[in-house]
Design a protein around this motif. Structure first.
Motif, PDB file in Angstrom:
ATOM      1  N   ASN A  58       1.007  -1.093   0.004  1.00  0.00           N
ATOM      2  CA  ASN A  58       0.094  -0.123   0.253  1.00  0.00           C
ATOM      3  C   ASN A  58       0.877   1.406   0.198  1.00  0.00           C
ATOM      4  O   ASN A  58       0.381   2.346  -0.226  1.00  0.00           O
ATOM      5  N   LEU A  59       2.188   1.196   0.364  1.00  0.00           N
ATOM      6  CA  LEU A  59       3.165   2.227   0.189  1.00  0.00           C
ATOM      7  C   LEU A  59       3.472   2.799  -1.162  1.00  0.00           C
ATOM      8  O   LEU A  59       3.498   2.081  -2.284  1.00  0.00           O
ATOM      9  N   ALA A  60       3.331   4.280  -1.063  1.00  0.00           N
ATOM     10  CA  ALA A  60       3.605   4.842  -2.535  1.00  0.00           C
ATOM     11  C   ALA A  60       5.177   4.708  -2.847  1.00  0.00           C
ATOM     12  O   ALA A  60       5.834   4.254  -1.823  1.00  0.00           O
ATOM     13  N   ARG A  61       5.531   4.851  -4.095  1.00  0.00           N
ATOM     14  CA  ARG A  61       7.082   4.664  -4.132  1.00  0.00           C
ATOM     15  C   ARG A  61       7.804   5.707  -3.416  1.00  0.00           C
ATOM     16  O   ARG A  61       8.706   5.132  -2.975  1.00  0.00           O
ATOM     17  N   ASP A  62       7.815   6.864  -3.032  1.00  0.00           N
ATOM     18  CA  ASP A  62       8.304   7.771  -2.340  1.00  0.00           C
ATOM     19  C   ASP A  62       8.316   7.407  -0.821  1.00  0.00           C
ATOM     20  O   ASP A  62       9.362   7.464  -0.170  1.00  0.00           O
ATOM     21  N   GLN A  63       7.237   6.735  -0.408  1.00  0.00           N
ATOM     22  CA  GLN A  63       7.158   6.169   0.895  1.00  0.00           C
ATOM     23  C   GLN A  63       8.021   4.984   1.191  1.00  0.00           C
ATOM     24  O   GLN A  63       8.780   4.908   2.074  1.00  0.00           O
ATOM     25  N   ALA A  64       8.171   4.246   0.172  1.00  0.00           N
ATOM     26  CA  ALA A  64       8.858   3.035   0.398  1.00  0.00           C
ATOM     27  C   ALA A  64      10.142   3.175   0.364  1.00  0.00           C
ATOM     28  O   ALA A  64      11.192   2.650   0.916  1.00  0.00           O
ATOM     29  N   GLU A  65      10.644   4.381  -0.428  1.00  0.00           N
ATOM     30  CA  GLU A  65      11.938   4.647  -0.818  1.00  0.00           C
ATOM     31  C   GLU A  65      12.672   5.402   0.835  1.00  0.00           C
ATOM     32  O   GLU A  65      13.553   4.884   1.274  1.00  0.00           O
ATOM     33  N   ARG A  66      11.570   6.067   1.275  1.00  0.00           N
ATOM     34  CA  ARG A  66      12.047   6.731   2.758  1.00  0.00           C
ATOM     35  C   ARG A  66      12.366   5.718   3.595  1.00  0.00           C
ATOM     36  O   ARG A  66      13.110   5.717   4.498  1.00  0.00           O
ATOM     37  N   LYS A  67      11.114   4.593   3.618  1.00  0.00           N
ATOM     38  CA  LYS A  67      11.346   3.524   4.700  1.00  0.00           C
ATOM     39  C   LYS A  67      12.629   2.862   4.503  1.00  0.00           C
ATOM     40  O   LYS A  67      13.235   2.460   5.409  1.00  0.00           O
ATOM     41  N   ALA A  68      12.907   2.347   3.133  1.00  0.00           N
ATOM     42  CA  ALA A  68      14.066   1.441   2.902  1.00  0.00           C
ATOM     43  C   ALA A  68      15.142   2.293   3.240  1.00  0.00           C
ATOM     44  O   ALA A  68      16.565   1.864   3.765  1.00  0.00           O
ATOM     45  N   LEU A  69      15.437   3.647   3.015  1.00  0.00           N
ATOM     46  CA  LEU A  69      16.471   4.573   3.463  1.00  0.00           C
ATOM     47  C   LEU A  69      16.768   4.515   4.939  1.00  0.00           C
ATOM     48  O   LEU A  69      17.937   4.535   5.553  1.00  0.00           O
ATOM     49  N   LEU A  70      15.546   4.834   5.666  1.00  0.00           N
ATOM     50  CA  LEU A  70      15.681   5.287   7.048  1.00  0.00           C
ATOM     51  C   LEU A  70      16.169   4.044   7.798  1.00  0.00           C
ATOM     52  O   LEU A  70      16.633   4.042   9.006  1.00  0.00           O
ATOM     53  N   ASP A 127       9.868  30.449  11.215  1.00  0.00           N
ATOM     54  CA  ASP A 127      10.485  31.645  11.035  1.00  0.00           C
ATOM     55  C   ASP A 127      11.753  31.751  12.134  1.00  0.00           C
ATOM     56  O   ASP A 127      11.745  31.247  13.168  1.00  0.00           O
ATOM     57  N   ALA A 128      12.913  32.028  11.571  1.00  0.00           N
ATOM     58  CA  ALA A 128      14.276  32.007  12.001  1.00  0.00           C
ATOM     59  C   ALA A 128      14.568  33.330  13.275  1.00  0.00           C
ATOM     60  O   ALA A 128      15.547  33.041  13.802  1.00  0.00           O
ATOM     61  N   VAL A 129      13.342  33.926  13.393  1.00  0.00           N
ATOM     62  CA  VAL A 129      13.322  34.965  14.161  1.00  0.00           C
ATOM     63  C   VAL A 129      12.687  34.849  15.498  1.00  0.00           C
ATOM     64  O   VAL A 129      13.062  34.912  16.588  1.00  0.00           O
ATOM     65  N   ASN A 130      11.134  34.448  15.205  1.00  0.00           N
ATOM     66  CA  ASN A 130      10.334  34.354  16.479  1.00  0.00           C
ATOM     67  C   ASN A 130       9.893  33.020  16.585  1.00  0.00           C
ATOM     68  O   ASN A 130       9.220  32.750  17.342  1.00  0.00           O
ATOM     69  N   ARG A 131      10.417  31.987  15.722  1.00  0.00           N
ATOM     70  CA  ARG A 131      10.265  30.390  15.780  1.00  0.00           C
ATOM     71  C   ARG A 131       8.802  30.262  15.693  1.00  0.00           C
ATOM     72  O   ARG A 131       8.328  28.916  15.945  1.00  0.00           O
ATOM     73  N   LYS A 132       7.971  30.857  14.896  1.00  0.00           N
ATOM     74  CA  LYS A 132       6.636  30.552  14.490  1.00  0.00           C
ATOM     75  C   LYS A 132       6.723  29.717  13.218  1.00  0.00           C
ATOM     76  O   LYS A 132       7.386  30.042  12.360  1.00  0.00           O
ATOM     77  N   ILE A 133       5.800  28.695  13.181  1.00  0.00           N
ATOM     78  CA  ILE A 133       5.316  28.006  12.066  1.00  0.00           C
ATOM     79  C   ILE A 133       4.594  28.760  10.810  1.00  0.00           C
ATOM     80  O   ILE A 133       3.774  29.100  11.051  1.00  0.00           O
ATOM     81  N   THR A 134       5.428  28.994   9.834  1.00  0.00           N
ATOM     82  CA  THR A 134       4.708  29.850   8.714  1.00  0.00           C
ATOM     83  C   THR A 134       4.080  28.913   7.563  1.00  0.00           C
ATOM     84  O   THR A 134       3.151  29.574   6.903  1.00  0.00           O
ATOM     85  N   ARG A 135       4.458  27.790   7.651  1.00  0.00           N
ATOM     86  CA  ARG A 135       3.886  26.814   6.481  1.00  0.00           C
ATOM     87  C   ARG A 135       3.979  25.455   7.052  1.00  0.00           C
ATOM     88  O   ARG A 135       5.134  25.297   7.609  1.00  0.00           O
ATOM     89  N   GLU A 136       2.940  24.428   6.669  1.00  0.00           N
ATOM     90  CA  GLU A 136       3.234  23.230   7.047  1.00  0.00           C
ATOM     91  C   GLU A 136       2.598  22.401   5.667  1.00  0.00           C
ATOM     92  O   GLU A 136       1.408  22.678   5.280  1.00  0.00           O
ATOM     93  N   HIS A 137       3.349  21.260   5.183  1.00  0.00           N
ATOM     94  CA  HIS A 137       2.963  20.892   4.037  1.00  0.00           C
ATOM     95  C   HIS A 137       3.250  19.223   4.164  1.00  0.00           C
ATOM     96  O   HIS A 137       4.324  18.783   4.515  1.00  0.00           O
ATOM     97  N   VAL A 138       2.222  18.514   3.961  1.00  0.00           N
ATOM     98  CA  VAL A 138       2.430  16.928   3.845  1.00  0.00           C
ATOM     99  C   VAL A 138       2.450  16.631   2.461  1.00  0.00           C
ATOM    100  O   VAL A 138       1.584  16.731   1.730  1.00  0.00           O
ATOM    101  N   ASP A 139       3.464  15.777   2.380  1.00  0.00           N
ATOM    102  CA  ASP A 139       3.618  15.141   0.857  1.00  0.00           C
ATOM    103  C   ASP A 139       2.975  13.778   1.239  1.00  0.00           C
ATOM    104  O   ASP A 139       3.411  12.873   1.759  1.00  0.00           O
ATOM    105  N   GLN A 140       1.874  13.747   0.439  1.00  0.00           N
ATOM    106  CA  GLN A 140       0.993  12.314   0.561  1.00  0.00           C
ATOM    107  C   GLN A 140       1.501  11.181  -0.037  1.00  0.00           C
ATOM    108  O   GLN A 140       1.036  10.123  -0.273  1.00  0.00           O
TER     109      GLN A 140
END
Length: 240
Positions: A78-90, A226-239
């Motif tokens: 059920n793993l996509a190609r990128d997911q399977a590659e990450r699993k194998a690498l890690l 943000d490298a000054v105030n440490r706030k998250i400005t963006r969050e993206h999940v690669d599906q």
């Protein structure tokens, strides 16, 4: 005269009878032989091995088996190609980003981390890091992700004075350290850090980009912090 003539007639009749009896006997024997041959043929047919074509799958079942995807029964199918590659690498990695970061920075005196990324290859997993001194002079350091051994630092040959000035300004403006940026990202999403980079913005504060891979589904979440105030400005999940 009458008696002499009668004798040959009687003998002729007797001969005819004998011949008829012999013919009947031969006919009976022929039928018995035919019956025996037929029985033997039936028995031979029953004992004959089944033809290979009789046990072969029908065209419908053969077509179904050929159309079945190989991955349907494979683990992790059920793993996509990128997911399977990450699993194998890690699964091969023994040295995390923190140890690799310290090993890279130690190769260049008075340097700070600019970026670090986990990569694979025929020689095994490695961390590729970029570190820079206060004047913006950058160096590349490779760290073995299994042994933790760092290669000698290689100075960037394509940097000009403008590049060094921009990088020095980025490092000076960044108040949030690499470790603090990672902590912010992993507090939001538990997982393994696979990449980290201090990026410049157009006229604004620099930002840390942090990639976190979650165990189990092996999806990658990228955080811009943000490298000054440490706030998250963006969050993206690669599906993938």
């Amino acid at each position: 005269m009458t008696s002499e003539c009668a004798l040959p007639v009687a003998r002729g009749v007797g001969l005819i009878c004998v011949a008829a009896a012999a013919g009947a006997l031969l006919t009976g024997c022929g039928q018995a032989d035919d019956n025996a041959a037929g029985a033997n043929a039936v028995q031979a047919a029953e004992l004959a091995p089944t033809s290979p074509s009789a046990s072969a799958p029908t065209s419908a079942s053969a077509s179904m088996s050929m159309s079945m995807p190989p991955s349907a029964s494979a683990s992790g199918g059920n793993l996509a190609r990128d997911q399977a590659e990450r699993k194998a690498l890690l699964e091969k990695v023994k040295v995390g980003y923190g140890d690799a970061l310290r090993a890279a920075v130690a190769k260049v005196s008075a340097s700070k981390l600019v970026s670090i990324e986990l990569k694979g290859g025929s020689k095994g997993p490695r961390w590729e890091a970029e570190v820079a001194t206060v004047d913006g002079t950058a160096h590349t350091v490779r760290v073995d992700a299994v042994t933790g051994k760092a290669d000698q630092a290689q100075a960037e040959t394509e940097q000009d004075n403008d590049d060094r000035a921009k990088l020095a300004d980025r490092l000076k403006k960044a108040k949030v350290t690499a470790q603090q940026a990672v902590q912010t990202a992993t507090d939001k999403t538990k997982g393994t850090v696979t990449a980290l980079e201090l990026q410049g913005t157009h006229g604004g504060a620099p930002e840390w980009s942090v990639d976190v891979v979650t165990n189990g589904d092996w999806k990658k979440t990228t955080f811009d912090i943000d490298a000054v105030n440490r706030k998250i400005t963006r969050e993206h999940v690669d599906q993938d």
